[in-house]
Scaffold this motif. Sequence first.
Motif, PDB file in Angstrom:
ATOM      1  N   LEU A   4      57.660  66.476  46.189  1.00 46.59           N
ATOM      2  CA  LEU A   4      56.979  65.308  46.756  1.00 46.59           C
ATOM      3  C   LEU A   4      56.396  65.725  48.102  1.00 46.59           C
ATOM      4  N   HIS A   5      55.339  65.041  48.496  1.00 46.16           N
ATOM      5  CA  HIS A   5      54.767  65.283  49.823  1.00 46.16           C
ATOM      6  C   HIS A   5      55.294  64.265  50.818  1.00 46.16           C
ATOM      7  N   TYR A   6      55.572  64.751  52.030  1.00 46.68           N
ATOM      8  CA  TYR A   6      55.753  63.819  53.137  1.00 46.68           C
ATOM      9  C   TYR A   6      55.031  64.400  54.332  1.00 46.68           C
TER      10      TYR A   6
ATOM     11  N   GLU B 199      56.146  72.767  55.278  1.00 45.74           N
ATOM     12  CA  GLU B 199      56.025  71.679  56.243  1.00 45.74           C
ATOM     13  C   GLU B 199      55.623  70.361  55.587  1.00 45.74           C
ATOM     14  N   ARG B 200      55.356  70.406  54.287  1.00 47.45           N
ATOM     15  CA  ARG B 200      54.890  69.163  53.647  1.00 47.45           C
ATOM     16  C   ARG B 200      55.575  68.865  52.310  1.00 47.45           C
ATOM     17  N   ALA B 201      56.019  69.915  51.605  1.00 43.97           N
ATOM     18  CA  ALA B 201      56.567  69.730  50.249  1.00 43.97           C
ATOM     19  C   ALA B 201      58.089  69.648  50.281  1.00 43.97           C
TER      20      ALA B 201
ATOM     21  N   ALA C  84      41.742  53.890  33.644  1.00 50.72           N
ATOM     22  CA  ALA C  84      41.091  55.184  33.904  1.00 50.72           C
ATOM     23  C   ALA C  84      42.026  56.290  33.457  1.00 50.72           C
ATOM     24  N   GLU C  85      41.437  57.383  33.002  1.00 52.74           N
ATOM     25  CA  GLU C  85      42.160  58.616  32.654  1.00 52.74           C
ATOM     26  C   GLU C  85      43.192  58.430  31.529  1.00 52.74           C
ATOM     27  N   ALA C  86      43.074  57.344  30.765  1.00 54.06           N
ATOM     28  CA  ALA C  86      44.073  57.072  29.720  1.00 54.06           C
ATOM     29  C   ALA C  86      44.133  58.230  28.711  1.00 54.06           C
TER      30      ALA C  86
ATOM     31  N   MET D  31      32.004  70.701  56.063  1.00 50.75           N
ATOM     32  CA  MET D  31      33.236  70.366  56.775  1.00 50.75           C
ATOM     33  C   MET D  31      34.217  71.524  56.769  1.00 50.75           C
ATOM     34  N   ARG D  32      34.144  72.309  55.711  1.00 51.91           N
ATOM     35  CA  ARG D  32      35.075  73.429  55.593  1.00 51.91           C
ATOM     36  C   ARG D  32      34.563  74.348  54.494  1.00 51.91           C
ATOM     37  N   GLU D  33      34.746  75.645  54.668  1.00 49.36           N
ATOM     38  CA  GLU D  33      34.457  76.542  53.549  1.00 49.36           C
ATOM     39  C   GLU D  33      35.353  77.761  53.660  1.00 49.36           C
TER      40      GLU D  33
ATOM     41  N   PRO E 195      52.562  61.732  52.256  1.00 49.57           N
ATOM     42  CA  PRO E 195      51.554  61.810  51.191  1.00 49.57           C
ATOM     43  C   PRO E 195      50.231  61.226  51.701  1.00 49.57           C
ATOM     44  N   SER E 196      49.178  61.397  50.928  1.00 49.06           N
ATOM     45  CA  SER E 196      47.936  60.674  51.265  1.00 49.06           C
ATOM     46  C   SER E 196      47.975  59.276  50.671  1.00 49.06           C
ATOM     47  N   TYR E 197      48.659  59.139  49.535  1.00 53.12           N
ATOM     48  CA  TYR E 197      48.655  57.874  48.783  1.00 53.12           C
ATOM     49  C   TYR E 197      50.084  57.358  48.689  1.00 53.12           C
TER      50      TYR E 197
ATOM     51  N   PRO F 198      47.324  65.320  34.195  1.00 57.94           N
ATOM     52  CA  PRO F 198      46.774  66.400  35.021  1.00 57.94           C
ATOM     53  C   PRO F 198      46.275  65.860  36.350  1.00 57.94           C
ATOM     54  N   ASP F 199      46.578  66.579  37.402  1.00 63.07           N
ATOM     55  CA  ASP F 199      46.070  66.235  38.723  1.00 63.07           C
ATOM     56  C   ASP F 199      44.561  66.467  38.735  1.00 63.07           C
ATOM     57  N   PHE F 200      43.917  65.622  39.507  1.00 64.75           N
ATOM     58  CA  PHE F 200      42.528  65.751  39.932  1.00 64.75           C
ATOM     59  C   PHE F 200      42.053  67.197  40.166  1.00 64.75           C
ATOM     60  N   LYS F 201      42.942  68.012  40.771  1.00 63.38           N
ATOM     61  CA  LYS F 201      42.517  69.341  41.213  1.00 63.38           C
ATOM     62  C   LYS F 201      42.554  70.365  40.088  1.00 63.38           C
ATOM     63  N   TRP F 202      43.131  70.000  38.947  1.00 62.03           N
ATOM     64  CA  TRP F 202      43.275  70.975  37.858  1.00 62.03           C
ATOM     65  C   TRP F 202      42.233  70.711  36.782  1.00 62.03           C
TER      66      TRP F 202
HETATM   67  N1  GTA Z   1      44.576  62.519  38.183  1.00 63.29           N
HETATM   68  O1  GTA Z   1      41.892  59.915  40.775  1.00 63.29           O
HETATM   69  C1  GTA Z   1      42.762  60.780  40.723  1.00 63.29           C
HETATM   70  C2  GTA Z   1      43.381  61.371  41.856  1.00 63.29           C
HETATM   71  N2  GTA Z   1      43.212  61.217  43.207  1.00 63.29           N
HETATM   72  C3  GTA Z   1      42.299  60.330  43.887  1.00 63.29           C
HETATM   73  C4  GTA Z   1      44.080  62.038  43.844  1.00 63.29           C
HETATM   74  N3  GTA Z   1      44.790  62.704  42.933  1.00 63.29           N
HETATM   75  C5  GTA Z   1      44.386  62.322  41.692  1.00 63.29           C
HETATM   76  N4  GTA Z   1      44.802  62.718  40.475  1.00 63.29           N
HETATM   77  C6  GTA Z   1      44.216  62.160  39.400  1.00 63.29           C
HETATM   78  N5  GTA Z   1      43.235  61.206  39.515  1.00 63.29           N
HETATM   79  O2  GTA Z   1      47.516  66.043  44.268  1.00 63.29           O
HETATM   80  C7  GTA Z   1      45.858  63.654  43.178  1.00 63.29           C
HETATM   81  C8  GTA Z   1      45.568  64.572  44.343  1.00 63.29           C
HETATM   82  C9  GTA Z   1      46.965  64.907  44.853  1.00 63.29           C
HETATM   83  C10 GTA Z   1      47.776  63.695  44.446  1.00 63.29           C
HETATM   84  C11 GTA Z   1      48.120  62.843  45.625  1.00 63.29           C
HETATM   85  O3  GTA Z   1      46.992  62.916  43.565  1.00 63.29           O
HETATM   86  O4  GTA Z   1      44.859  65.732  43.930  1.00 63.29           O
HETATM   87  P1  GTA Z   1      49.357  63.110  47.921  1.00 63.29           P
HETATM   88  O5  GTA Z   1      49.405  61.628  48.067  1.00 63.29           O
HETATM   89  O6  GTA Z   1      50.546  63.862  48.315  1.00 63.29           O
HETATM   90  O7  GTA Z   1      48.074  63.500  48.681  1.00 63.29           O
HETATM   91  O8  GTA Z   1      49.049  63.516  46.428  1.00 63.29           O
HETATM   92  P2  GTA Z   1      47.474  64.877  49.114  1.00 63.29           P
HETATM   93  O9  GTA Z   1      48.165  66.010  48.486  1.00 63.29           O
HETATM   94  O10 GTA Z   1      47.310  64.859  50.574  1.00 63.29           O
HETATM   95  O11 GTA Z   1      46.059  64.709  48.550  1.00 63.29           O
HETATM   96  P3  GTA Z   1      45.040  65.798  48.288  1.00 63.29           P
HETATM   97  O12 GTA Z   1      43.842  65.069  47.830  1.00 63.29           O
HETATM   98  O13 GTA Z   1      45.606  66.812  47.388  1.00 63.29           O
HETATM   99  O14 GTA Z   1      44.725  66.466  49.715  1.00 63.29           O
HETATM  100  C12 GTA Z   1      45.544  67.432  50.360  1.00 63.29           C
HETATM  101  C13 GTA Z   1      44.703  68.480  50.978  1.00 63.29           C
HETATM  102  O15 GTA Z   1      44.377  69.380  49.947  1.00 63.29           O
HETATM  103  C14 GTA Z   1      43.378  67.983  51.522  1.00 63.29           C
HETATM  104  O16 GTA Z   1      43.441  67.583  52.864  1.00 63.29           O
HETATM  105  C15 GTA Z   1      42.541  69.186  51.342  1.00 63.29           C
HETATM  106  O17 GTA Z   1      42.801  70.033  52.448  1.00 63.29           O
HETATM  107  C16 GTA Z   1      43.083  69.857  50.131  1.00 63.29           C
HETATM  108  N6  GTA Z   1      42.320  69.552  48.929  1.00 63.29           N
HETATM  109  C17 GTA Z   1      42.101  68.355  48.389  1.00 63.29           C
HETATM  110  N7  GTA Z   1      41.350  68.452  47.279  1.00 63.29           N
HETATM  111  C18 GTA Z   1      41.108  69.758  47.128  1.00 63.29           C
HETATM  112  C19 GTA Z   1      40.383  70.487  46.175  1.00 63.29           C
HETATM  113  N8  GTA Z   1      39.775  69.889  45.138  1.00 63.29           N
HETATM  114  N9  GTA Z   1      40.357  71.798  46.346  1.00 63.29           N
HETATM  115  C20 GTA Z   1      40.962  72.418  47.336  1.00 63.29           C
HETATM  116  N10 GTA Z   1      41.665  71.783  48.278  1.00 63.29           N
HETATM  117  C21 GTA Z   1      41.718  70.470  48.173  1.00 63.29           C
END
Ligand code: GTA
Length: 338
Positions: free
Chosen positions: A268-270, A294-296, A185-187, A57-59, A272-274, A205-209
């Motif tokens: 904050l994001h606007y 444009e988002r933060a 989860a994640e307790a 989908m993307r790289e 957000p995804s969630y 910690p966020d998912f991405k870290w």
């Molecule tokens: N601890 O289960 C979780 C979890 N989930 C499902 C989401 N988050 C979680 N954290 C924990 N456990 O920072 C985190 C997300 C995000 C935050 C939600 O909650 O990592 P948001 O509602 O503002 O949504 O924040 P956001 O930022 O759109 O979500 P997300 O997933 O970060 O996606 C934004 C864009 O970032 C995506 O469209 C994609 O382009 C990019 N992206 C997403 N994940 C990755 C990644 N792993 N690496 C690089 N880019 C990424």
Amino acid sequence: MADTKKRSLDSDNGTESGPEKKLATGDGDGKNTKKPVADPGSEAGSMLAGFQTEKIMRESSREKNIFIHGKMGSGPNEGQDAVLILEKTPFREDSLAELFKTSELKLQMRNDIYSTYHMHPPAHLNDIKATVVCPATEKHIKKYQSQELFLIQESGEDYRNITLPYIQEQSFSVQWVYNILEKKAEADRIVFEDPDPQNGFVLLPDFKWDQKQLDDLYLIAICHQREIKSLRDLTREHLPLLQNIQQQGQEAIMKRYSVPSCRLRVYLHYQPSYYHLHVHFTVLGYEAPGCGVERAHLLSDVIQNLQTDTQHYRTRTLTYPLRADDALLHKLREAGRF
Ligand code: GTA
């Protein structure tokens, strides 16, 4: 001041282990179903064996990541749609000496004072972070698909008439958020909690870290109140909550990671995804996905805007990007707003 460039973290809190437990999980279409799934830690060894790639989908060779849509080849989710994100992890200064000592070097080319090599480090110094979303809905797959973006200007009225009905019907499940708040989860990853139901929050910690180094430090604060969907719901009555998140969140990060508030981007994001209010804490210098203008929205600006005008986020036009195939974009277009 803490030098985040040079510091790595001692403990690897990023891996999930421990006894098998049952989690509630959402179906991703906004309806929070509860169905048991195994702890990912228990199946981690083999879950990607036989993963069938359907589409890249993307790289990005610069960011060293790849987003793949595919089907799980084995395990409890066999045959299910999945999004798999693979990312090369940053270098850790504390492992450099071992890297030099234990890696195999193969000369690629030499010219005058210049030479390049293929370096083959041992497996434990050669991590790839893998993120799996499974079962992935159509909406998840679209979210990660590389797409053209369009900038939207959403008035308060647009929000009430178009966006709000759309997100009430279509948004991602926030079951993962409730799992965190309810310690299902994640307790073990929680860095700080203020349990107050009105002004309290969980910081983790966020998912991405992967928590291996501070260069890409990323935490989220999730508030205990469940009715606040986004920035649009905030009024002056939420100031104690926002100030509490800012102050206690920054203090907790200083205490745990020695990163002071002047090195943090808190926002904050606007959109957000969630749609459950949460605040992002990232270290300055790390270009986290979604940290652009444009988002933060910086939390300190949000606080000041609400102090000046309690209706700020209910009435102001807010600008944000939407992907070309986002159903919200189509709804705004149908209404002649784009
Ligand atoms: N601890 O289960 C979780 C979890 N989930 C499902 C989401 N988050 C979680 N954290 C924990 N456990 O920072 C985190 C997300 C995000 C935050 C939600 O909650 O990592 P948001 O509602 O503002 O949504 O924040 P956001 O930022 O759109 O979500 P997300 O997933 O970060 O996606 C934004 C864009 O970032 C995506 O469209 C994609 O382009 C990019 N992206 C997403 N994940 C990755 C990644 N792993 N690496 C690089 N880019 C990424």
